[in-house]
Design a protein around this motif. Structure first.
Motif, PDB file in Angstrom:
ATOM      1  N   ALA A   1       0.812  -1.214   0.000  1.00 52.81           N
ATOM      2  CA  ALA A   1       0.000   0.000   0.000  1.00 52.81           C
ATOM      3  C   ALA A   1       0.847   1.267   0.000  1.00 52.81           C
ATOM      4  CB  ALA A   1      -0.925  -0.001   1.216  1.00 52.81           C
ATOM      5  N   ASP A   2       1.975   1.236   0.705  1.00 52.14           N
ATOM      6  CA  ASP A   2       2.816   2.430   0.800  1.00 52.14           C
ATOM      7  C   ASP A   2       4.238   2.187   0.321  1.00 52.14           C
ATOM      8  OD1 ASP A   2       3.742   0.772   2.829  1.00 52.14           O
ATOM      9  OD2 ASP A   2       4.040   2.415   4.264  1.00 52.14           O
ATOM     10  N   TYR A   3       4.459   1.071  -0.380  1.00 50.61           N
ATOM     11  CA  TYR A   3       5.830   0.689  -0.721  1.00 50.61           C
ATOM     12  C   TYR A   3       5.858  -0.128  -1.999  1.00 50.61           C
ATOM     13  CZ  TYR A   3      10.266  -1.918  -0.282  1.00 50.61           C
ATOM     14  OH  TYR A   3      11.488  -2.484  -0.501  1.00 50.61           O
ATOM     15  N   VAL A   4       6.759   0.248  -2.895  1.00 56.80           N
ATOM     16  CA  VAL A   4       7.015  -0.515  -4.112  1.00 56.80           C
ATOM     17  C   VAL A   4       8.526  -0.692  -4.235  1.00 56.80           C
ATOM     18  CG1 VAL A   4       6.876  -0.530  -6.635  1.00 56.80           C
ATOM     19  CG2 VAL A   4       4.958   0.337  -5.288  1.00 56.80           C
ATOM     20  N   ALA A   5       8.964  -1.894  -4.566  1.00 60.16           N
ATOM     21  CA  ALA A   5      10.383  -2.162  -4.775  1.00 60.16           C
ATOM     22  C   ALA A   5      10.610  -2.594  -6.213  1.00 60.16           C
ATOM     23  CB  ALA A   5      10.879  -3.243  -3.813  1.00 60.16           C
ATOM     24  N   VAL A   6      11.594  -1.976  -6.853  1.00 58.39           N
ATOM     25  CA  VAL A   6      11.925  -2.254  -8.248  1.00 58.39           C
ATOM     26  C   VAL A   6      13.387  -2.676  -8.326  1.00 58.39           C
ATOM     27  CG1 VAL A   6      12.054  -1.318 -10.592  1.00 58.39           C
ATOM     28  CG2 VAL A   6      10.256  -0.521  -9.015  1.00 58.39           C
ATOM     29  N   ALA A   7      13.649  -3.880  -8.807  1.00 61.26           N
ATOM     30  CA  ALA A   7      15.022  -4.379  -8.928  1.00 61.26           C
ATOM     31  C   ALA A   7      15.618  -3.955 -10.259  1.00 61.26           C
ATOM     32  CB  ALA A   7      15.044  -5.899  -8.803  1.00 61.26           C
ATOM     33  N   GLY A   8      16.917  -3.624 -10.247  1.00 57.29           N
ATOM     34  CA  GLY A   8      17.584  -3.288 -11.493  1.00 57.29           C
ATOM     35  C   GLY A   8      18.828  -2.451 -11.270  1.00 57.29           C
ATOM     36  N   ASP A   9      19.595  -2.291 -12.327  1.00 54.64           N
ATOM     37  CA  ASP A   9      20.821  -1.495 -12.331  1.00 54.64           C
ATOM     38  C   ASP A   9      20.450  -0.027 -12.514  1.00 54.64           C
ATOM     39  OD1 ASP A   9      23.218  -0.224 -12.846  1.00 54.64           O
ATOM     40  OD2 ASP A   9      23.714  -1.409 -14.624  1.00 54.64           O
ATOM     41  N   ILE A  10      20.668   0.788 -11.494  1.00 51.78           N
ATOM     42  CA  ILE A  10      20.238   2.175 -11.543  1.00 51.78           C
ATOM     43  C   ILE A  10      21.037   2.972 -12.563  1.00 51.78           C
ATOM     44  CG2 ILE A  10      21.774   3.095  -9.742  1.00 51.78           C
ATOM     45  CD1 ILE A  10      18.050   3.961 -10.436  1.00 51.78           C
ATOM     46  N   GLY A  11      22.177   2.462 -12.987  1.00 54.16           N
ATOM     47  CA  GLY A  11      22.941   3.131 -14.027  1.00 54.16           C
ATOM     48  C   GLY A  11      22.366   2.953 -15.414  1.00 54.16           C
ATOM     49  N   ASP A  12      21.381   2.105 -15.532  1.00 54.46           N
ATOM     50  CA  ASP A  12      20.709   1.828 -16.803  1.00 54.46           C
ATOM     51  C   ASP A  12      19.491   2.751 -16.920  1.00 54.46           C
ATOM     52  OD1 ASP A  12      19.583   0.742 -19.069  1.00 54.46           O
ATOM     53  OD2 ASP A  12      18.875  -1.077 -18.082  1.00 54.46           O
ATOM     54  N   ALA A  13      19.414   3.482 -18.021  1.00 55.68           N
ATOM     55  CA  ALA A  13      18.300   4.424 -18.202  1.00 55.68           C
ATOM     56  C   ALA A  13      16.950   3.723 -18.140  1.00 55.68           C
ATOM     57  CB  ALA A  13      18.455   5.159 -19.532  1.00 55.68           C
ATOM     58  N   ALA A  14      16.884   2.493 -18.633  1.00 53.06           N
ATOM     59  CA  ALA A  14      15.607   1.770 -18.626  1.00 53.06           C
ATOM     60  C   ALA A  14      15.153   1.469 -17.201  1.00 53.06           C
ATOM     61  CB  ALA A  14      15.725   0.478 -19.434  1.00 53.06           C
ATOM     62  N   THR A  15      16.097   1.125 -16.317  1.00 56.39           N
ATOM     63  CA  THR A  15      15.753   0.903 -14.919  1.00 56.39           C
ATOM     64  C   THR A  15      15.244   2.192 -14.289  1.00 56.39           C
ATOM     65  OG1 THR A  15      17.351  -0.889 -14.642  1.00 56.39           O
ATOM     66  CG2 THR A  15      16.638   0.246 -12.643  1.00 56.39           C
ATOM     67  N   ALA A  16      15.949   3.276 -14.531  1.00 55.94           N
ATOM     68  CA  ALA A  16      15.539   4.564 -13.973  1.00 55.94           C
ATOM     69  C   ALA A  16      14.128   4.929 -14.416  1.00 55.94           C
ATOM     70  CB  ALA A  16      16.527   5.647 -14.389  1.00 55.94           C
ATOM     71  N   ARG A  17      13.828   4.698 -15.674  1.00 56.05           N
ATOM     72  CA  ARG A  17      12.496   4.986 -16.191  1.00 56.05           C
ATOM     73  C   ARG A  17      11.453   4.110 -15.510  1.00 56.05           C
ATOM     74  NH1 ARG A  17      10.072   9.106 -17.976  1.00 56.05           N
ATOM     75  NH2 ARG A  17      11.417   9.482 -19.780  1.00 56.05           N
ATOM     76  N   ARG A  18      11.762   2.811 -15.306  1.00 59.80           N
ATOM     77  CA  ARG A  18      10.815   1.909 -14.647  1.00 59.80           C
ATOM     78  C   ARG A  18      10.515   2.363 -13.222  1.00 59.80           C
ATOM     79  NH1 ARG A  18      12.056  -3.031 -13.391  1.00 59.80           N
ATOM     80  NH2 ARG A  18      14.299  -2.971 -13.842  1.00 59.80           N
ATOM     81  N   VAL A  19      11.548   2.856 -12.534  1.00 58.27           N
ATOM     82  CA  VAL A  19      11.370   3.290 -11.146  1.00 58.27           C
ATOM     83  C   VAL A  19      10.441   4.498 -11.076  1.00 58.27           C
ATOM     84  CG1 VAL A  19      12.553   4.234  -9.127  1.00 58.27           C
ATOM     85  CG2 VAL A  19      13.589   2.333 -10.391  1.00 58.27           C
ATOM     86  N   VAL A  20      10.691   5.489 -11.909  1.00 57.60           N
ATOM     87  CA  VAL A  20       9.845   6.683 -11.897  1.00 57.60           C
ATOM     88  C   VAL A  20       8.433   6.344 -12.362  1.00 57.60           C
ATOM     89  CG1 VAL A  20       9.525   8.983 -12.886  1.00 57.60           C
ATOM     90  CG2 VAL A  20      11.797   8.249 -12.131  1.00 57.60           C
ATOM     91  N   ASN A  21       8.329   5.504 -13.370  1.00 57.35           N
ATOM     92  CA  ASN A  21       6.998   5.085 -13.825  1.00 57.35           C
ATOM     93  C   ASN A  21       6.230   4.354 -12.731  1.00 57.35           C
ATOM     94  OD1 ASN A  21       7.404   6.205 -16.330  1.00 57.35           O
ATOM     95  ND2 ASN A  21       7.781   4.275 -17.390  1.00 57.35           N
ATOM     96  N   ALA A  22       6.957   3.549 -11.929  1.00 53.51           N
ATOM     97  CA  ALA A  22       6.310   2.825 -10.830  1.00 53.51           C
ATOM     98  C   ALA A  22       5.749   3.798  -9.806  1.00 53.51           C
ATOM     99  CB  ALA A  22       7.297   1.869 -10.174  1.00 53.51           C
ATOM    100  N   ALA A  23       6.506   4.862  -9.513  1.00 52.50           N
ATOM    101  CA  ALA A  23       6.021   5.865  -8.565  1.00 52.50           C
ATOM    102  C   ALA A  23       4.741   6.516  -9.072  1.00 52.50           C
ATOM    103  CB  ALA A  23       7.098   6.924  -8.327  1.00 52.50           C
ATOM    104  N   ILE A  24       4.728   6.868 -10.339  1.00 49.07           N
ATOM    105  CA  ILE A  24       3.550   7.533 -10.913  1.00 49.07           C
ATOM    106  C   ILE A  24       2.369   6.568 -11.018  1.00 49.07           C
ATOM    107  CG2 ILE A  24       2.664   8.651 -12.990  1.00 49.07           C
ATOM    108  CD1 ILE A  24       5.584   9.720 -13.372  1.00 49.07           C
TER     109      ILE A  24
END
Length: 235
Positions: free
Chosen positions: A44-67
């Motif tokens: 409900a208040d937490y989402v975890a996304v696995a991936g290499d943060i240096g990869d632009a695709a991972t970064a995009r997935r993380v921000v998309n998950a927040a939205i």
């Protein structure tokens, strides 16, 4: 939930990152956590996304998950980082690539995407974890690549603060000394503590409290907050 923020934390699987996630959740905020080794989760208040943060695709997935899950991004904590202490001529090409990937790429992509999201609602905060060695070199800790990357983040923090000040988006950094975390074996603590004028290492809570302070200080931007037991002041 009207005062609940949506906070992204990188390098969140252990150490300072994991403690930062706990602290924001304890205050009633919603958190998106990311790291290579983190266990994916949706709560409900937490989402975890696995991936290499240096990869632009991972970064995009993380921000998309927040939205997708929480509708917005209010705070980004750029905690992910690699530190390798070596004489400058002993760094390998692999060391260089790994440090740039996490310390710089891991800041660049997700900060871009997060600020884009913040601009849509006219407010936000980016706080990055750097190192006091970028300001106060120590011959006992040869760390040119940390200074090259984390020192760059200090400069980028000031630049972002000015560029986005009128857009309602703040940027700050926390500059730690040596902190008791899984990165440092217990048998090294005495020697590492002696490097600080106060005679001891910092606690992870010291850094977390600094992050929480900066996130709650709307008139503070462009600040590099040293939490280093006096190291940056002198020896």
């Amino acid at each position: 939930m009207s005062t609940s923020k949506v906070v992204i934390v990188t390098g969140a699987s252990q150490g300072i990152g994991a403690e930062t996630v706990k602290a924001f959740r304890a205050q009633g905020h919603r958190v998106v956590a990311t790291a290579r080794s983190i266990t994916p989760a949706v709560e409900a208040d937490y989402v975890a996304v696995a991936g290499d943060i240096g990869d632009a695709a991972t970064a995009r997935r993380v921000v998309n998950a927040a939205i997708e899950h929480f509708g917005r991004v209010d705070t980004l904590v750029n905690n992910a980082g690699i530190f390798i202490a070596k004489p400058f001529t002993k760094y390998t090409a692999e060391d260089y690539a790994a440090i740039l990937n996490v310390n710089l790429n891991g800041f660049f992509y997700i900060t871009q995407y997060a600020i884009e999201a913040m601009q849509k609602h006219g407010s936000g905060h980016v706080v990055s974890i750097t190192t006091t060695l970028a300001d106060k070199a120590n011959s006992k800790v040869p760390s040119v690549l940390a200074s090259l990357t984390k020192g760059g983040l200090n400069a980028a923090t000031r630049s972002l603060a000015i560029e986005y000040a009128r857009a309602g988006i703040r940027a700050n950094a926390v500059s730690p000394g040596v902190i008791k975390s899984p990165m440092h074996a217990p048998e090294t603590h005495a020697a590492l503590g002696a490097m600080h004028p106060v005679g001891r290492m910092g606690e992870m809570s010291d850094i977390v409290n600094a992050i929480l302070y900066l996130d709650s200080a709307p008139f503070v931007t462009g600040e590099i907050l040293h939490v280093d037991g006096g190291q940056s002041a002198g020896q």
